[in-house]
Design an enzyme around this catalytic site. Structure first.
Site, short mmCIF file in Angstrom:
data_model
loop_
_atom_site.label_atom_id
_atom_site.label_comp_id
_atom_site.label_asym_id
_atom_site.label_seq_id
_atom_site.Cartn_x
_atom_site.Cartn_y
_atom_site.Cartn_z
N GLY A 239 0.75 -1.25 0.00
CA GLY A 239 0.00 0.00 0.00
C GLY A 239 0.78 1.29 0.00
N GLU A 275 3.87 -6.80 1.68
CA GLU A 275 3.38 -7.18 0.35
C GLU A 275 3.35 -5.96 -0.58
OE1 GLU A 275 -0.58 -8.47 1.26
OE2 GLU A 275 0.08 -10.23 2.38
N GLY A 277 3.51 -3.81 -3.85
CA GLY A 277 3.39 -4.07 -5.29
C GLY A 277 3.82 -2.82 -6.05
N TYR A 318 -9.63 5.35 -11.90
CA TYR A 318 -9.30 5.90 -10.56
C TYR A 318 -8.96 7.38 -10.61
CZ TYR A 318 -8.04 0.91 -10.21
OH TYR A 318 -8.02 -0.45 -10.30
N CYS A 345 -13.88 3.58 -28.49
CA CYS A 345 -15.14 4.31 -28.67
C CYS A 345 -15.85 4.52 -27.34
CB CYS A 345 -16.01 3.56 -29.65
SG CYS A 345 -15.17 3.43 -31.22
N GLU A 346 -15.26 5.31 -26.49
CA GLU A 346 -15.85 5.64 -25.19
C GLU A 346 -15.35 7.03 -24.82
OE1 GLU A 346 -17.02 3.41 -22.35
OE2 GLU A 346 -16.78 1.48 -23.33
N TYR A 374 -0.13 -2.06 -12.16
CA TYR A 374 -1.55 -2.04 -12.52
C TYR A 374 -1.78 -1.45 -13.90
CZ TYR A 374 -1.57 -2.89 -7.52
OH TYR A 374 -1.31 -3.41 -6.27
N1 LLP Z 1 -1.71 -6.89 -0.44
C1 LLP Z 1 -3.03 -6.95 -0.66
C2 LLP Z 1 -3.83 -7.85 0.16
C3 LLP Z 1 -3.61 -6.15 -1.67
O1 LLP Z 1 -4.93 -6.20 -1.87
C4 LLP Z 1 -2.80 -5.30 -2.44
C5 LLP Z 1 -3.37 -4.47 -3.50
C6 LLP Z 1 -1.41 -5.29 -2.19
C7 LLP Z 1 -0.90 -6.08 -1.17
C8 LLP Z 1 -0.46 -4.43 -2.96
O2 LLP Z 1 -0.72 -3.08 -2.77
P1 LLP Z 1 0.29 -1.98 -3.34
O3 LLP Z 1 1.56 -2.10 -2.57
O4 LLP Z 1 0.48 -2.25 -4.79
O5 LLP Z 1 -0.41 -0.69 -3.10
N2 LLP Z 1 -5.56 -1.38 -9.47
C9 LLP Z 1 -5.38 -0.34 -8.47
C10 LLP Z 1 -4.70 -0.85 -7.22
C11 LLP Z 1 -5.40 -2.04 -6.59
C12 LLP Z 1 -4.68 -2.57 -5.38
C13 LLP Z 1 -5.24 -3.88 -4.96
N3 LLP Z 1 -4.61 -4.50 -3.84
C14 LLP Z 1 -4.62 0.82 -9.09
O6 LLP Z 1 -4.31 0.79 -10.27
O7 LLP Z 1 -4.37 1.80 -8.41
#
Ligand code: LLP
Length: 428
Positions: A239, A275, A277, A318, A345-346, A374
């Site tokens: 996050g 975790e 990402g 978003y 086409c949107e 993402y």
């Molecule tokens: N752990 C869990 C349980 C999660 O649900 C997520 C992300 C992460 C870790 C990784 O989070 P990060 O470090 O990447 O913030 N598609 C959206 C983001 C969706 C995130 C979903 N869960 C976007 O493009 O902003």
């Protein structure tokens, strides 16, 4: 910091000029930088020196096998949310012992597969899931290591579609009910409680909501231990936000995040799992696109490019801001305010709105920055647009790590049933 820079007026990924990749693979394409991926992983790991912590990269952010393999080489484990992601982690050699399985809707088949591969930890999000894991594990004579994902009811102060820690969100089990659910788990066959898990949302740019959630978790660990539960691990999710607006955007550094973690949970002597990402891959990737047309409307200038919402859905889904750069650095070019849009086409098909950019013309290349997380993973073939290829740069070399499918391959995925076939149906 990332490794996308102008050299001699041309945007490069490490030592490779973006136009050279465009000439070789065509546009649009995603381009990832190995040096940036590695750097981000190391900065995160270094921030936790002295704490018992491990990085389980959240594969959902970018699941290309080459990207995951790059991080695996840095020692990263994986956070997966489906059998598909689990198979990706295993395919690049991440040991099952470094894999955690999150998600609200793990199916019986997915749980069985995960048990058989011996993953390290299930992050359990509901009581029915707990029961199913117990049933499937005990039927196999196995013991599933579990953490319960608690919902701490904390506002993450991020976009509402990516906030997960409020009571009204579908994620986790209410922190208020956690002790009772742990007591149940302790009595179930095939279940070994090892820890507690929390994740309150994505792209958090303020440490305060994290700290509020982590303190709540710390209190919970004390409560659970007092009730005899053996809590030795805390999974603090992902996050942490990244800068999307270049130097104007300064989210907390991983060092500050790590110091906050230590304040909140350091006294518990638990093993920590993270975790991340986006933090690892977000600024390690760009989407490169070519201008098709410039079109002047009554009160708008449209830059119509060959990448679209199906390739990068974040702006429309978003309201996300992605910096856009001209690949050939403009000298003192006139600046124009554009809506940068794709061919889909949107009306929602845009990459940026009202963005002041150097004047661009048909054939020019642009780079949509911070698109490593993402981006490709959320792409679709809407309007029968082929999925965008992915390229990984490493120093002075690059490799296509996912090829652009041909139209034949795309059409072959559909089948025409017997009753629709005529002698005019082409045989395929
Ligand atoms: N752990 C869990 C349980 C999660 O649900 C997520 C992300 C992460 C870790 C990784 O989070 P990060 O470090 O990447 O913030 N598609 C959206 C983001 C969706 C995130 C979903 N869960 C976007 O493009 O902003």
């Amino acid at each position: 910091m990332n490794h996308f820079e102008y050299r001699g007026g041309i945007l490069h990924a490490e030592d490779v000029a973006i136009p050279d990749i465009a000439a070789s693979v065509g546009t649009p394409f995603y381009c990832y930088s190995t040096a940036t991926l590695v750097r981000h992983a190391r900065v995160f790991i270094d921030a936790f020196k002295g704490q018992k912590a491990r990085l389980c990269y959240s594969i959902k952010a970018n699941s290309n096998l080459a990207v995951v393999a790059t991080l695996a080489r840095e020692g990263a484990g994986a956070d997966v949310v489906s059998e598909g992601e689990l198979r990706r982690a295993l395919a690049v050699g991440i040991p099952a012992g470094k894999i955690v399985f999150s998600g609200v809707g793990k199916t019986g088949a997915e749980i069985a597969f995960a048990l058989e591969t011996g993953i390290d930890q299930f992050n359990v999000e509901s009581e029915p899931e707990l029961d199913l894991i117990s049933e499937l594990a005990s039927a196999r004579g196995l013991e599933a290591r579990i953490a319960i994902r608690v919902n701490p009811d904390v506002d993450a102060k991020t976009h509402e579609k990516i906030a997960t820690g409020k009571a009204e969100n579908k994620f986790g089990i209410s922190w208020k009910r956690a002790p009772e659910v742990y007591a149940r788990a302790a009595a179930l066959k095939g279940i070994r409680i090892v820890g507690i898990d929390v994740h309150i949302g994505s792209q958090l740019t303020d440490l305060a909501p994290f700290e509020a959630a982590f303190r709540r978790v710390a209190d919970m660990v004390a409560t659970l231990r007092a009730q005899g539960r053996d809590i030795t691990r805390i999974d603090l999710g992902g996050g942490l936000g990244i800068p999307y607006r270049g130097d104007n955007d300064v989210p907390p550094h991983p060092d500050e995040y790590a110091a906050m973690v230590k304040r909140a949970v350091g006294h518990l002597d638990c093993e920590l799992t993270f975790e991340p990402g986006r933090l690892i891959v977000g600024n390690a990737g760009i989407l490169v696109s070519r201008v098709i047309y410039e079109k002047t409307g009554d009160n708008r200038n449209f830059l119509i490019v060959d990448a679209a919402m199906n390739d990068l859905i974040r702006p429309t889904l978003y309201d996300a801001f992605h910096e856009i750069r001209a690949v050939a650095e403009p000298a003192e070019a006139a600046r124009v305010t554009y809506d940068v849009v794709g061919p889909v086409c949107e009306t929602g098909d845009f990459l940026a709105k009202g963005r002041e950019l150097p004047e661009l013309k048909s054939g020019d290349l642009i780079a949509i920055m911070s698109a490593g997380a993402y981006g490709a993973v959320q792409a679709s073939t809407y309007n029968t647009r082929p999925l965008v290829p992915e390229v990984l740069v490493n120093g002075a070399t690059f490799a296509v790590v996912r090829a652009r499918p041909s139209y034949d391959e795309i059409l072959k995925q559909d089948m025409i049933p017997a009753w629709l076939q005529t002698d005019k149906t082409p045989s395929r």
